[in-house]
Design a protein around this motif. Structure first.
Motif, PDB file in Angstrom:
ATOM      1  N   GLY A   1      -5.854  -2.740   1.413  1.00 45.98           N
ATOM      2  CA  GLY A   1      -6.703  -1.331   2.465  1.00 45.98           C
ATOM      3  C   GLY A   1      -7.709  -1.520   3.426  1.00 45.98           C
ATOM      4  O   GLY A   1      -8.508  -2.779   3.468  1.00 45.98           O
TER       5      GLY A   1
ATOM      6  N   CYS B   1      -2.058   6.900   6.890  1.00 41.59           N
ATOM      7  CA  CYS B   1      -3.149   5.919   7.895  1.00 41.59           C
ATOM      8  C   CYS B   1      -2.386   4.531   8.281  1.00 41.59           C
ATOM      9  O   CYS B   1      -2.570   3.878   8.678  1.00 41.59           O
ATOM     10  CB  CYS B   1      -4.178   5.777   7.362  1.00 41.59           C
ATOM     11  SG  CYS B   1      -5.195   7.931   7.518  1.00 41.59           S
ATOM     12  N   PHE B   2      -1.864   3.956   6.790  1.00 43.55           N
ATOM     13  CA  PHE B   2      -1.734   2.609   6.982  1.00 43.55           C
ATOM     14  C   PHE B   2      -0.233   2.132   6.623  1.00 43.55           C
ATOM     15  O   PHE B   2       0.226   1.083   6.402  1.00 43.55           O
ATOM     16  CB  PHE B   2      -2.385   2.216   5.399  1.00 43.55           C
ATOM     17  CG  PHE B   2      -3.519   2.218   5.382  1.00 43.55           C
ATOM     18  CD1 PHE B   2      -4.573   1.438   6.126  1.00 43.55           C
ATOM     19  CD2 PHE B   2      -4.722   3.133   4.513  1.00 43.55           C
ATOM     20  CE1 PHE B   2      -5.691   1.256   6.214  1.00 43.55           C
ATOM     21  CE2 PHE B   2      -5.811   3.115   4.411  1.00 43.55           C
ATOM     22  CZ  PHE B   2      -6.576   2.561   5.120  1.00 43.55           C
TER      23      PHE B   2
ATOM     24  N   PRO C   1      -1.959  10.627  -1.699  1.00 42.78           N
ATOM     25  CA  PRO C   1      -1.562   9.125  -1.272  1.00 42.78           C
ATOM     26  C   PRO C   1      -0.547   9.865   0.228  1.00 42.78           C
ATOM     27  O   PRO C   1      -0.192   8.375   0.564  1.00 42.78           O
ATOM     28  CB  PRO C   1      -0.159   9.506  -2.964  1.00 42.78           C
ATOM     29  CG  PRO C   1      -0.831  10.711  -3.075  1.00 42.78           C
ATOM     30  CD  PRO C   1      -2.132  11.114  -3.042  1.00 42.78           C
TER      31      PRO C   1
ATOM     32  N   LEU D   1       0.669  -1.368  -0.076  1.00 43.64           N
ATOM     33  CA  LEU D   1      -0.534  -0.370   0.057  1.00 43.64           C
ATOM     34  C   LEU D   1       1.186   1.512  -0.036  1.00 43.64           C
ATOM     35  O   LEU D   1       0.350   2.510  -1.009  1.00 43.64           O
ATOM     36  CB  LEU D   1      -0.529  -0.165   0.814  1.00 43.64           C
ATOM     37  CG  LEU D   1      -1.917  -1.067   1.119  1.00 43.64           C
ATOM     38  CD1 LEU D   1      -2.780  -0.743   2.525  1.00 43.64           C
ATOM     39  CD2 LEU D   1      -2.787  -0.169   0.102  1.00 43.64           C
ATOM     40  N   THR D   2       2.116   0.863   0.858  1.00 46.69           N
ATOM     41  CA  THR D   2       2.466   2.237   0.988  1.00 46.69           C
ATOM     42  C   THR D   2       3.423   2.682  -0.727  1.00 46.69           C
ATOM     43  O   THR D   2       3.773   3.928  -0.938  1.00 46.69           O
ATOM     44  CB  THR D   2       3.911   2.766   2.358  1.00 46.69           C
ATOM     45  OG1 THR D   2       4.347   0.860   1.740  1.00 46.69           O
ATOM     46  CG2 THR D   2       2.879   2.576   3.478  1.00 46.69           C
TER      47      THR D   2
ATOM     48  N   VAL E   1      -3.226   8.013   2.730  1.00 50.67           N
ATOM     49  CA  VAL E   1      -3.021   6.804   2.466  1.00 50.67           C
ATOM     50  C   VAL E   1      -1.524   6.250   3.246  1.00 50.67           C
ATOM     51  O   VAL E   1      -1.382   5.724   4.014  1.00 50.67           O
ATOM     52  CB  VAL E   1      -2.964   5.899   0.541  1.00 50.67           C
ATOM     53  CG1 VAL E   1      -2.989   4.916   0.817  1.00 50.67           C
ATOM     54  CG2 VAL E   1      -4.053   6.314   0.365  1.00 50.67           C
ATOM     55  N   THR E   2      -0.594   6.464   2.689  1.00 51.10           N
ATOM     56  CA  THR E   2       0.381   6.533   3.913  1.00 51.10           C
ATOM     57  C   THR E   2       0.891   6.530   4.785  1.00 51.10           C
ATOM     58  O   THR E   2       1.113   5.628   5.990  1.00 51.10           O
ATOM     59  CB  THR E   2       1.743   7.618   3.051  1.00 51.10           C
ATOM     60  OG1 THR E   2       1.597   7.241   1.394  1.00 51.10           O
ATOM     61  CG2 THR E   2       3.113   7.127   3.708  1.00 51.10           C
TER      62      THR E   2
ATOM     63  N   ALA F   1       1.118   3.637  -3.063  1.00 54.49           N
ATOM     64  CA  ALA F   1       0.696   5.324  -2.633  1.00 54.49           C
ATOM     65  C   ALA F   1       1.794   6.602  -2.830  1.00 54.49           C
ATOM     66  O   ALA F   1       1.606   7.056  -3.637  1.00 54.49           O
ATOM     67  CB  ALA F   1       0.437   5.657  -1.093  1.00 54.49           C
TER      68      ALA F   1
END
Length: 305
Positions: A254, A205-206, A199, A170-171, A202-203, A174
């Motif tokens: 996600g 948070c995840f 992005p 995910l990172t 997203v970075t 992003a």
């Protein structure tokens, strides 16, 4: 294996569009060309055709690279189909936008107007469905959930479980998205700077997620910023099970929300599945899920006793 190779080739195929377009149109287009249109259909932002060509080529190559990585690491999982579908749609949509932009400028170089050519962007997005069809059906979706054995806890004994999760996929996605948006903002449309917030969010948070299980229930917190993502009180948990989580079975990677269930899926593999009151389910991927599952089972039994 043939379906995998064919799907990857189809993701790379939209790269032909900007190459052919550059040969066919570069000497006929004005400089600069219109790349953005306002509400009235008139052009309000401009860029060079070479910049548009470079960005289209870059996005197509990045999508092709994602397809190659997915074929190498995810081809036996539902994640491969999801990855090549998204990559194919992005590459096709970008190629369609390239052709539409060029054609609207060719139609009237002095006053390029927004027109029906923009439908090519939607047609390009549909290329992802072609790739999805060629990739074939997803494999079986993981193992059946197994009920956890309650951990042995004394009447007054306290226990807690905590772990930190990370998601390079995910990172990385992003970061890739951020790089593409940055390239577009620098070369095509400065207004895209605000899209970089997606992005970035997203970075934050995840990239790292803290999972805690104790007498209060289950909690998920974005570790980098301390933002609570999910809290399930112990009283709502009716059963805790372990299972092999397939991203495709839970809607992808996600934080996913589906009818009757939701999940935090950071990878394929072992995970914790909670059955909640009202018939809902929640799942999270983590190593050794039998430990938090057993702890929740023990805490739930003791609270009801």
């Amino acid at each position: 294996m043939r379906r995998v190779s064919a799907a990857v080739i189809l993701v790379w195929l939209p790269l032909v569009v900007p190459v052919v377009g550059r040969v066919a149109w570069s000497d006929r287009l004005p400089d600069p060309i219109a790349t953005h249109w306002g509400p009235g259909g008139g052009a309000d932002r401009f860029s060079s055709f070479q910049a548009l060509f470079a960005v289209t080529l870059l996005v197509g190559a990045l999508c092709g690279g994602i397809a190659l990585v997915a074929a190498a690491r995810l081809r036996s999982t539902p994640g491969f189909r999801f990855a090549v579908t998204a990559a194919g749609a992005t590459a096709g949509g970008t190629a369609g936008a390239f052709v539409a932009t060029a054609q609207m400028n060719l139609a009237d170089p002095a006053d390029p107007r927004l027109s029906w050519w923009l439908v090519l962007f939607v047609v390009g997005l549909a290329w992802g469905l072609v790739v999805r069809q060629v990739a074939g059906p997803s494999p079986a979706t993981g193992s059946a959930p197994e009920s956890a054995e309650p951990l042995p806890l004394g009447p007054d004994e306290r226990a807690a479980f905590a772990t930190t999760l990370s998601s390079p996929l995910l990172t990385g996605a992003a970061a890739l998205t951020g790089a593409v948006v940055l390239a577009l903002a620098l070369t095509v449309s400065p207004g895209l700077w605000v899209v970089l917030l997606v992005p970035l969010a997203v970075t934050l948070c995840f990239a790292r997620i803290r999972v805690t299980v104790d007498r209060r229930g289950l909690r998920l917190v974005a570790a980098l910023i301390g933002l609570p993502l999910k809290r399930i009180p112990l009283a709502r948990i009716e059963a805790a099970q372990t299972a092999t989580i397939e991203p495709g079975a839970w809607g992808g990677w996600g934080y996913r929300i589906l009818p009757g269930r939701s999940a935090l899926v950071l990878r394929r593999g072992p995970g914790l599945v909670l059955h909640l009151d009202g018939g809902r389910q929640f799942a999270v991927t983590l190593d050794r899920p039998e430990v938090p599952a057993g702890l929740l089972a023990a805490l739930g039994t003791r609270s009801k006793g």
